[in-house]
Design a protein around this motif. Structure first.
Motif, PDB file in Angstrom:
ATOM      1  N   VAL A 186     115.318 -29.637 -15.450  1.00  0.00           N
ATOM      2  CA  VAL A 186     115.914 -30.925 -15.556  1.00  0.00           C
ATOM      3  C   VAL A 186     117.301 -30.223 -15.013  1.00  0.00           C
ATOM      4  O   VAL A 186     118.089 -29.680 -15.691  1.00  0.00           O
ATOM      5  N   LEU A 187     117.780 -30.835 -13.775  1.00  0.00           N
ATOM      6  CA  LEU A 187     119.112 -30.588 -13.087  1.00  0.00           C
ATOM      7  C   LEU A 187     119.833 -31.826 -12.541  1.00  0.00           C
ATOM      8  O   LEU A 187     119.364 -32.516 -11.809  1.00  0.00           O
ATOM      9  N   PHE A 188     120.823 -31.958 -13.337  1.00  0.00           N
ATOM     10  CA  PHE A 188     121.429 -31.222 -14.405  1.00  0.00           C
ATOM     11  C   PHE A 188     121.995 -31.659 -15.667  1.00  0.00           C
ATOM     12  O   PHE A 188     122.144 -32.890 -15.573  1.00  0.00           O
ATOM     13  N   VAL A 248     117.432 -41.438 -14.463  1.00  0.00           N
ATOM     14  CA  VAL A 248     118.480 -42.488 -14.348  1.00  0.00           C
ATOM     15  C   VAL A 248     119.169 -43.014 -15.936  1.00  0.00           C
ATOM     16  O   VAL A 248     118.378 -42.845 -16.983  1.00  0.00           O
ATOM     17  N   CYS A 249     120.281 -43.219 -15.928  1.00  0.00           N
ATOM     18  CA  CYS A 249     120.822 -43.544 -17.306  1.00  0.00           C
ATOM     19  C   CYS A 249     122.123 -44.481 -16.892  1.00  0.00           C
ATOM     20  O   CYS A 249     122.264 -45.601 -17.289  1.00  0.00           O
ATOM     21  N   SER A 250     123.209 -43.755 -16.322  1.00  0.00           N
ATOM     22  CA  SER A 250     124.590 -44.628 -16.168  1.00  0.00           C
ATOM     23  C   SER A 250     124.333 -46.001 -15.246  1.00  0.00           C
ATOM     24  O   SER A 250     124.965 -46.970 -15.967  1.00  0.00           O
ATOM     25  N   VAL A 251     123.610 -46.064 -14.430  1.00  0.00           N
ATOM     26  CA  VAL A 251     123.744 -47.342 -13.712  1.00  0.00           C
ATOM     27  C   VAL A 251     122.927 -48.247 -14.457  1.00  0.00           C
ATOM     28  O   VAL A 251     123.165 -49.532 -14.419  1.00  0.00           O
ATOM     29  N   LEU A 252     121.943 -47.931 -15.710  1.00  0.00           N
ATOM     30  CA  LEU A 252     121.322 -49.021 -16.335  1.00  0.00           C
ATOM     31  C   LEU A 252     122.362 -49.447 -17.445  1.00  0.00           C
ATOM     32  O   LEU A 252     122.098 -50.640 -17.898  1.00  0.00           O
ATOM     33  N   TYR A 253     123.226 -48.395 -17.686  1.00  0.00           N
ATOM     34  CA  TYR A 253     124.204 -48.900 -18.691  1.00  0.00           C
ATOM     35  C   TYR A 253     125.174 -50.118 -18.037  1.00  0.00           C
ATOM     36  O   TYR A 253     125.788 -50.895 -18.502  1.00  0.00           O
ATOM     37  N   THR A 301     121.597 -36.980 -12.968  1.00  0.00           N
ATOM     38  CA  THR A 301     123.308 -37.165 -12.854  1.00  0.00           C
ATOM     39  C   THR A 301     123.541 -37.636 -11.392  1.00  0.00           C
ATOM     40  O   THR A 301     123.134 -37.247 -10.251  1.00  0.00           O
ATOM     41  N   GLY A 302     124.079 -39.130 -11.319  1.00  0.00           N
ATOM     42  CA  GLY A 302     124.400 -39.571  -9.988  1.00  0.00           C
ATOM     43  C   GLY A 302     123.571 -40.283  -9.039  1.00  0.00           C
ATOM     44  O   GLY A 302     123.855 -40.818  -8.146  1.00  0.00           O
ATOM     45  N   TYR A 324     125.468 -34.749  -5.364  1.00  0.00           N
ATOM     46  CA  TYR A 324     125.288 -33.513  -4.513  1.00  0.00           C
ATOM     47  C   TYR A 324     124.846 -32.167  -5.099  1.00  0.00           C
ATOM     48  O   TYR A 324     124.055 -31.477  -4.452  1.00  0.00           O
ATOM     49  N   THR A 325     125.382 -31.873  -6.418  1.00  0.00           N
ATOM     50  CA  THR A 325     125.006 -30.692  -6.874  1.00  0.00           C
ATOM     51  C   THR A 325     123.436 -30.759  -7.465  1.00  0.00           C
ATOM     52  O   THR A 325     122.840 -29.310  -6.745  1.00  0.00           O
ATOM     53  N   SER A 326     123.165 -31.655  -7.781  1.00  0.00           N
ATOM     54  CA  SER A 326     121.615 -31.645  -8.078  1.00  0.00           C
ATOM     55  C   SER A 326     120.683 -31.659  -6.656  1.00  0.00           C
ATOM     56  O   SER A 326     119.964 -30.745  -6.760  1.00  0.00           O
ATOM     57  N   LEU A 327     121.230 -32.205  -5.812  1.00  0.00           N
ATOM     58  CA  LEU A 327     120.444 -32.628  -4.485  1.00  0.00           C
ATOM     59  C   LEU A 327     120.242 -30.990  -3.818  1.00  0.00           C
ATOM     60  O   LEU A 327     119.429 -30.578  -3.287  1.00  0.00           O
ATOM     61  N   ARG A 328     121.548 -30.382  -3.741  1.00  0.00           N
ATOM     62  CA  ARG A 328     121.635 -28.902  -3.177  1.00  0.00           C
ATOM     63  C   ARG A 328     120.672 -27.890  -3.907  1.00  0.00           C
ATOM     64  O   ARG A 328     119.899 -27.208  -3.292  1.00  0.00           O
ATOM     65  N   TRP A 329     120.719 -28.025  -5.280  1.00  0.00           N
ATOM     66  CA  TRP A 329     119.981 -26.648  -6.016  1.00  0.00           C
ATOM     67  C   TRP A 329     118.347 -27.268  -6.015  1.00  0.00           C
ATOM     68  O   TRP A 329     117.880 -26.316  -5.937  1.00  0.00           O
ATOM     69  N   ILE A 330     118.054 -28.330  -6.099  1.00  0.00           N
ATOM     70  CA  ILE A 330     116.849 -28.708  -6.072  1.00  0.00           C
ATOM     71  C   ILE A 330     116.069 -28.455  -4.552  1.00  0.00           C
ATOM     72  O   ILE A 330     115.130 -27.967  -4.649  1.00  0.00           O
ATOM     73  N   SER A 331     116.749 -28.540  -3.545  1.00  0.00           N
ATOM     74  CA  SER A 331     116.255 -28.417  -2.318  1.00  0.00           C
ATOM     75  C   SER A 331     116.143 -26.822  -2.142  1.00  0.00           C
ATOM     76  O   SER A 331     115.295 -26.228  -1.568  1.00  0.00           O
TER      77      SER A 331
END
Length: 327
Positions: free
Chosen positions: A193-195, A265-270, A244-245, A223-230
């Motif tokens: 799970v990143l990150f 997802v989490c923050s958007v649901l809050y 995240t994000g 963008y950090t998750s996007l880069r590293w998962i790719s």
């Protein structure tokens, strides 16, 4: 009608959206609402070692790290609210109430508790366990190698004792994240799970004391998750869950294109309510229909580094800036 099913940690999820570990997943009623809104799975609110300690006797704790008296009182309240015994009951009740997979989350410091409570969570019928590896190194004598070895040792001991699929939720702050991911894979994790989004610290200059920072993610943090998962997708043989994000369906699509199996997802649901899951799914479906993809497997990882004709673009910032015209 497009097919939103995905495979994650050996389970078939009806959608790629997972509600991440939070208070949104600490009751059966809330978990049921997540399923109704389109969640493919949920990760229960993390069970912390401090809650475990508050739920057992001082003798049984056997002299492990003690808390400051005020902190101890706080975690005793937490333990009474959703301590280990209540957590196990929540798993059993949730499994009866919903059809989607239920993943537990465990956050410990002392190695014995990682193993002991992972075993207990497994017996409660959970579908998998997410190890929330978020301890901050603060010993100047502890080298980066020692930090990594400690994390790998925890993962190895849990995977050796528990037959359930294990995911490791980690932060991005490693000198060689690719090396750490390889070691995690060899240690037996089935997912990364990143990150991990660490709790933010702030300072109140008016009252001269510490204060909590802003706790919700922003869309720019993806963008950090996007880069590293790719980059990791295609090189590491495990499932990836992006965290995240993620605040809309198109961002979820980007991460699936990068190689993620699921997005958390989490923050958007809050901010907007659990019902916002429906809008995220509509965003994914609309994009798939526009691009004529019938299933997520049709495009998952299509824009990962290993599939790219220009793999250097994922690593060389100067190259990306020149290519896009960003100054």
């Amino acid at each position: 009608m497009v097919n939103l099913q995905v495979q994650y940690l050996g389970k078939t999820l009806p959608s790629p959206l997972i509600v991440s570990s939070s208070s949104l997943t600490q009751s059966v009623d809330s978990i049921r609402k997540c399923e109704e809104a389109g969640a493919g799975a949920v990760v229960l609110k993390s069970l912390f070692e401090e809650q475990i300690e508050a739920d057992i006797s001082r003798e049984e704790y056997n002299g492990l790290n003690r808390l400051h008296p005020e902190a101890q009182d706080y975690f005793e309240q937490m333990g009474r609210h959703l301590g280990p015994s209540e957590y196990l009951k929540l798993i059993e009740s949730a499994k009866k109430a919903v059809k989607i997979p239920i993943f537990a989350s465990l956050n410990c410091v002392s190695e014995p508790w990682w193993i002991r409570y992972a075993e207990q969570l497994a017996t409660a019928g959970v579908d998998g366990i997410e190890l929330n590896l978020s301890r901050m190194p603060r010993n100047p004598a502890e080298t980066s190698q020692m930090v990594e070895d400690r994390l790998i040792r925890i993962v190895e001991k849990v995977t050796q004792r528990v037959s359930l699929p294990i995911a490791a939720k980690i932060g991005p702050y490693f000198t060689s994240l690719l090396h750490v991911a390889h070691r995690m894979q060899r240690a037996g994790v089935k997912g990364l799970v990143l990150f991990n989004r660490f709790y933010q610290l702030d300072i109140d200059p008016h009252n001269l004391r510490l204060a909590p920072g802003y706790q919700f993610s922003t869309p720019q943090e993806v963008y950090t998750s996007l880069r590293w998962i790719s980059i990791l997708s295609g090189q590491i043989e495990c499932d990836f869950s992006a965290s995240t994000g993620i605040h809309d369906g198109i961002t979820a699509v980007k991460l699936l294109l990068a190689g993620a199996s699921t997005v958390q997802v989490c923050s958007v649901l809050y901010r907007k309510g659990i019902g916002e899951l429906r809008n995220l799914l509509k965003g994914i479906e609309s994009w798939m229909e526009e691009k004529k993809f019938n299933s997520i497997e049709d495009f998952k990882g299509k824009l990962s580094q290993t599939e790219s004709e220009e793999p250097e673009a994922y690593e060389r910032l100067q190259y990306v800036k020149a290519l896009t015209g960003i100054s």
